[in-house]
Structure formats: structure tokens, C-alpha cells
Design an enzyme around this catalytic site. Structure first.
Site, PDB file in Angstrom:
ATOM      1  N   CYS A 127       0.806  -1.225   0.000  1.00  0.00           N
ATOM      2  CA  CYS A 127       0.000   0.000   0.000  1.00  0.00           C
ATOM      3  C   CYS A 127       0.839   1.273   0.000  1.00  0.00           C
ATOM      4  O   CYS A 127       0.478   2.261  -0.638  1.00  0.00           O
ATOM      5  CB  CYS A 127      -0.971  -0.013   1.167  1.00  0.00           C
ATOM      6  SG  CYS A 127      -0.323  -0.773   2.667  1.00  0.00           S
ATOM      7  N   HIS A 240      -2.380   6.392   4.157  1.00  0.00           N
ATOM      8  CA  HIS A 240      -0.936   6.332   4.406  1.00  0.00           C
ATOM      9  C   HIS A 240      -0.271   7.576   3.808  1.00  0.00           C
ATOM     10  O   HIS A 240      -0.679   8.050   2.747  1.00  0.00           O
ATOM     11  CB  HIS A 240      -0.310   5.117   3.705  1.00  0.00           C
ATOM     12  CG  HIS A 240      -0.670   3.798   4.323  1.00  0.00           C
ATOM     13  ND1 HIS A 240      -1.486   3.655   5.409  1.00  0.00           N
ATOM     14  CD2 HIS A 240      -0.278   2.540   3.974  1.00  0.00           C
ATOM     15  CE1 HIS A 240      -1.592   2.373   5.723  1.00  0.00           C
ATOM     16  NE2 HIS A 240      -0.879   1.668   4.863  1.00  0.00           N
TER      17      HIS A 240
HETATM   18  N1  LIG Z   1      -5.390  -3.062   4.813  1.00  0.00           N
HETATM   19  C1  LIG Z   1      -4.667  -2.474   3.873  1.00  0.00           C
HETATM   20  O1  LIG Z   1      -4.539  -1.251   3.804  1.00  0.00           O
HETATM   21  C2  LIG Z   1      -3.963  -3.315   2.844  1.00  0.00           C
HETATM   22  C3  LIG Z   1      -3.329  -2.669   1.785  1.00  0.00           C
HETATM   23  C4  LIG Z   1      -2.652  -3.439   0.826  1.00  0.00           C
HETATM   24  C5  LIG Z   1      -2.639  -4.806   0.943  1.00  0.00           C
HETATM   25  N2  LIG Z   1      -3.249  -5.403   2.003  1.00  0.00           N
HETATM   26  C6  LIG Z   1      -3.231  -6.855   2.083  1.00  0.00           C
HETATM   27  O2  LIG Z   1      -4.541  -7.313   1.761  1.00  0.00           O
HETATM   28  C7  LIG Z   1      -4.828  -8.489   2.498  1.00  0.00           C
HETATM   29  C8  LIG Z   1      -6.119  -8.276   3.294  1.00  0.00           C
HETATM   30  O3  LIG Z   1      -5.943  -7.197   4.190  1.00  0.00           O
HETATM   31  P1  LIG Z   1      -7.142  -6.635   5.082  1.00  0.00           P
HETATM   32  O4  LIG Z   1      -6.623  -5.402   5.690  1.00  0.00           O
HETATM   33  O5  LIG Z   1      -8.414  -6.574   4.315  1.00  0.00           O
HETATM   34  O6  LIG Z   1      -7.246  -7.778   6.212  1.00  0.00           O
HETATM   35  P2  LIG Z   1      -8.473  -8.126   7.183  1.00  0.00           P
HETATM   36  O7  LIG Z   1      -9.343  -6.945   7.411  1.00  0.00           O
HETATM   37  O8  LIG Z   1      -7.842  -8.749   8.377  1.00  0.00           O
HETATM   38  O9  LIG Z   1      -9.311  -9.232   6.386  1.00  0.00           O
HETATM   39  C9  LIG Z   1      -8.838 -10.542   6.195  1.00  0.00           C
HETATM   40  C10 LIG Z   1      -9.830 -11.351   5.386  1.00  0.00           C
HETATM   41  O10 LIG Z   1      -9.256 -12.658   5.186  1.00  0.00           O
HETATM   42  C11 LIG Z   1     -10.235 -13.647   5.577  1.00  0.00           C
HETATM   43  N3  LIG Z   1      -9.587 -14.852   6.087  1.00  0.00           N
HETATM   44  C12 LIG Z   1      -8.861 -14.990   7.224  1.00  0.00           C
HETATM   45  N4  LIG Z   1      -8.438 -16.271   7.341  1.00  0.00           N
HETATM   46  C13 LIG Z   1      -8.921 -16.938   6.269  1.00  0.00           C
HETATM   47  C14 LIG Z   1      -8.842 -18.290   5.838  1.00  0.00           C
HETATM   48  N5  LIG Z   1      -8.146 -19.204   6.523  1.00  0.00           N
HETATM   49  N6  LIG Z   1      -9.465 -18.630   4.690  1.00  0.00           N
HETATM   50  C15 LIG Z   1     -10.166 -17.720   3.979  1.00  0.00           C
HETATM   51  N7  LIG Z   1     -10.266 -16.408   4.328  1.00  0.00           N
HETATM   52  C16 LIG Z   1      -9.638 -16.033   5.477  1.00  0.00           C
HETATM   53  C17 LIG Z   1     -11.063 -12.961   6.654  1.00  0.00           C
HETATM   54  O11 LIG Z   1     -12.308 -13.657   6.744  1.00  0.00           O
HETATM   55  P3  LIG Z   1     -13.077 -13.913   8.137  1.00  0.00           P
HETATM   56  O12 LIG Z   1     -14.027 -12.769   8.294  1.00  0.00           O
HETATM   57  O13 LIG Z   1     -13.815 -15.211   7.927  1.00  0.00           O
HETATM   58  O14 LIG Z   1     -12.039 -13.975   9.224  1.00  0.00           O
HETATM   59  C18 LIG Z   1     -11.187 -11.559   6.060  1.00  0.00           C
HETATM   60  O15 LIG Z   1     -12.195 -11.543   5.083  1.00  0.00           O
HETATM   61  C19 LIG Z   1      -3.576  -8.775   3.352  1.00  0.00           C
HETATM   62  O16 LIG Z   1      -2.708  -9.641   2.667  1.00  0.00           O
HETATM   63  C20 LIG Z   1      -2.938  -7.407   3.462  1.00  0.00           C
HETATM   64  O17 LIG Z   1      -1.554  -7.469   3.711  1.00  0.00           O
HETATM   65  C21 LIG Z   1      -3.925  -4.695   2.946  1.00  0.00           C
END
Ligand SMILES: NC(=O)c1ccc[n+]([C@@H]2O[C@H](COP(=O)([O-])OP(=O)(O)OC[C@H]3O[C@@H](n4cnc5c(N)ncnc54)[C@H](OP(=O)(O)O)[C@@H]3O)[C@@H](O)[C@H]2O)c1
Length: 339
Positions: A127, A240
Site C-alpha cells: 500500500c 498512508h
Molecule cells: N489493509 C490495507 O490497507 C492493505 C493494503 C494493501 C494490501 N493489504 C493486504 O490485503 C490483504 C487483506 O488485508 P485486510 O486489511 O483486508 O485484512 P483483514 O481486514 O484482516 O481481512 C482478512 C480477510 O481474510 C479472511 N480470512 C482470514 N483467514 C482466512 C482463511 N483461513 N481462509 C479464507 N479467508 C480467510 C477474513 O475472513 P473472516 O471474516 O472469515 O475472518 C477476512 O475476510 C492482506 O494480505 C494485506 O496485507 C492490505
């Protein structure tokens, strides 16, 4: 023309942002699979109807055209081969595949031409990296870059939904006079500035800092570019920012830099300090462009240029960039495939 789309991680911060953006950008979604660790009786509204959240399974990607992965590395590593074997094109937001040489790491406004080969798996960059390379690209293209120094100021939503809840809980505790301690024992996000994102590497840098180094080099196709990063978590909900100082191939006046940025897609110049106009997370939040400003000559090098960027980490830093990649791939698809 319409596509069957799956989102793995649909209940997370990026997954939910992706859903809103697919709708707002009128992506031709014919059918939708919203996947998470478990269904849990949850559902989400999209396109005027309610869609169930389903537990991801070995059949989840059957018939899927586009699989947006918005989940952790281990989940992406487990399910990307399954989605690919089912014929789905995968755009992955995790860092699981970013450093594999054969996987394109794409910011469409910078290196979108990598999509012309219509790869089956595309990695979405970090990001912070996305905003930084967008601002560096016009300068690199015009005059070349010799080295870059970066300090990031990253919002707590960058760590996912649970971290954001920790910030909000810590703020409440702090305002009530209690220590804004974090549930897992780590340093509090609320009322604090934490120079630690992701794990520490053997060289003393964090993994987050090294991601920005490696990804900047890969996207700009400058494998030897000296890049120095300090990545810091700040008590901001979304958005950010980064302070960047680049030593360029020749001296670049701030006006020249602002003109180059203004002409580059995906960037908006916010640079009128007298009127308190500069890039800030609150202004970047909710929009797809990266804000760039505070351009000034570096004091320590005759060819140095310093500037500041801010962007919405859930949009251009994640979901928007991923959907732009999907849109490029869709528009490149042969007519027979699109019909
Ligand atoms: N947040 C940011 O600004 C950002 C920016 C760039 C990239 N990213 C990347 O994008 C990805 C997601 O980030 P996020 O911030 O959206 O995270 P998050 O809010 O923690 O969401 C994680 C998601 O993954 C699902 N999940 C967890 N364990 C799982 C499993 N075993 N099988 C299938 N689904 C599962 C969760 O579902 P449940 O509801 O069932 O737990 C939830 O839908 C990460 O790799 C992160 O590094 C994030």
C-alpha cells in the site's frame, strides 16, 4: 461481457472496499462469490441484492473469471493454485507472490504494459509502495533516479480490521484516562507512533521496510536502486503518507516536478503551503488518486528533491489498484473471451 467474480477475504477491510469499488466502477459482475474463512451466516449487499459469505473450498473457483484475493499470505498461497487450476485469473493483494520474478507486480499507471501478456496471476504491490512509485515514476522517466530515502506514516487500517478495532479501543481507553494498551501486548497504536510494521529481518529493518525497497526496485525496473526506508505506524484510521527524498539524474525545480506530476495519471498535486494545502490522509481518504506535494529542493544534495505523498491505503493502496489491473486484463481479453 459480464464476469463471474470471486473475492477471497470478502469480509475484510480490503475485500469490503473492493466490493464497493466494483459497484462504483460498474465492473461487469455477472455472478459473485464472497469467500472467507467461514460463512458464519453472514451476507453482504451488492448490486441491489444480498450475497451470502461462503467458506472457501476446493470448488469455490469453478467457473470464476476473476478472483480477487484480499487475505493473508498463507491463505493466498493455499488457494491461488486452486483458483488458477480452475481457470480463474488471480489478482493478489498479499505479499505472497510479489517477489517471484515471473509474477508481474503492477501499478497500471507505471508498468501496466506488463499486463499485455495477460498473466494468470498478478501481484498487487504494498500500500505504501504504490503511492511512492506513482510519484517517483514521472521523475524517473524524465531525468532518472539515483537513490531514494523514504519515511512512511502508515494508518492502522493498513494492518487489517482487527488492528483498526485495537486503535479505536485504545483511543476510548486513553480518553477515559486508562493506558491505551493493545490487547495482544504490543505497543499501543492510540496516542502513539510505532516504528515497527511486520516482523524484523536479520538486517535490523522490518519486513514492511524491505517490501518498499524490493517493490520500488521491481516496479521501476531499477534492480540496483539504493532505497532506504523507515516504516512507521501512526494513529490514523485510514490513509498512508510518506516523506520521500530522491536524488535525481539532474536538478529538478519544484515547479518542474509539479508539472510532471500533474500530467501523470493517478496523481493529484496538492501543494500550496500558504493555504495549508498539502497531501494528508484525511484528504486522500475516500478517493482513488495519490496526493503529492510539499515539493522542495533537498538541502543535502544539489540534485535532491523532497516531497510528500498521501493516499487511501484501502483504495489505491489495495482495492482500486487491484480492480484497475482486472479492468486492464478484461479490456485486453480477446473478443471471444469477453462475449
Ligand atoms: N489493509 C490495507 O490497507 C492493505 C493494503 C494493501 C494490501 N493489504 C493486504 O490485503 C490483504 C487483506 O488485508 P485486510 O486489511 O483486508 O485484512 P483483514 O481486514 O484482516 O481481512 C482478512 C480477510 O481474510 C479472511 N480470512 C482470514 N483467514 C482466512 C482463511 N483461513 N481462509 C479464507 N479467508 C480467510 C477474513 O475472513 P473472516 O471474516 O472469515 O475472518 C477476512 O475476510 C492482506 O494480505 C494485506 O496485507 C492490505
Amino acid at each position: 461481457m459480464s464476469q463471474r467474480v470471486a473475492i477471497l477475504g470478502a469480509t475484510g477491510l480490503v475485500g469490503r472496499a473492493a466490493l464497493r469499488l466494483l459497484e462504483a466502477r460498474a465492473y461487469p459482475v455477472g455472478d459473485l462469490r464472497l469467500l472467507a474463512a467461514d460463512g458464519g451466516g453472514r451476507s453482504v449487499g451488492f448490486g441491489g441484492r444480498s450475497w451470502p459469505i461462503e467458506p472457501v473450498s476446493s470448488r469455490s473457483f469453478d467457473g470464476v473469471d476473476l478472483a480477487l484475493f484480499t487475505c493473508a499470505n498463507d491463505v493466498s498461497l493455499q488457494w491461488a493454485p486452486v483458483a488458477r487450476a480452475a481457470g480463474a485469473r488471480v489478482v493478489d493483494n498479499s505479499s505472497a507472490f510479489r517477489f517471484q520474478p515471473e509474477v508481474p507486480l503492477v501499478v497500471p499507471e507505471v508498468n501496466g504494459e506488463l499486463l499485455e501478456s495477460r498473466p494468470g496471476l498478478v501481484a498487487n504491490p504494498n500500500c505504501s509502495t504504490i503511492a511512492i512509485v506513482l510519484a517517483l515514476a514521472p521523475l524517473a522517466r524524465a531525468v532518472g533516479i539515483e537513490r531514494v530515502e523514504i519515511a512512511t506514516y502508515q494508518s492502522v487500517s493498513g494492518g487489517g480490521g482487527e488492528m483498526l478495532e485495537e486503535l479505536e479501543r485504545g483511543v476510548r481507553l486513553g480518553l477515559e484516562g486508562d493506558p491505551p494498551a493493545r490487547g495482544d501486548g504490543g505497543p499501543a497504536f492510540a496516542f502513539n507512533v510505532v516504528p515497527h510494521i511486520d516482523r524484523f529481518e536479520d538486517n535490523g529493518y522490518t519486513r514492511e521496510e524491505m517490501k518498499v525497497v524490493w517493490e520500488t526496485r521491481k516496479i521501476l525496473e531499477l534492480p540496483e536502486l539504493p532505497v532506504h526506508v523507515t516504516a512507521v505506524r501512526v494513529p490514523v484510521r485510514v490513509g498512508h503518507a510518506a516523506a520521500v527524498t530522491a536524488v535525481l539524474g539532474r536538478a529538478v525545480d519544484p515547479d518542474e516536478a509539479r508539472a510532471a506530476w500533474a500530467a501523470w495519471p493517478g496523481l493529484v498535486v496538492a501543494d500550496d503551503p500558504a493555504r495549508a494545502r498539502y497531501p494528508m490522509p484525511l484528504d486522500a481518504g475516500g478517493r482513488d488518486e495519490v496526493l503529492v506535494g510539499r515539493a522542495r529542493r533537498a538541502l543535502h544534495h544539489p540534485r535532491g528533491l523532497a516531497f510528500f505523498v498521501a493516499s487511501d491505503n484501502l483504495r489505491k493502496g489495495a482495492a482500486t489498484n487491484a480492480i484497475q489491473i482486472a479492468e486492464c486484463l478484461m479490456n485486453l481479453a480477446p473478443a471471444a473471451e469477453r462475449a
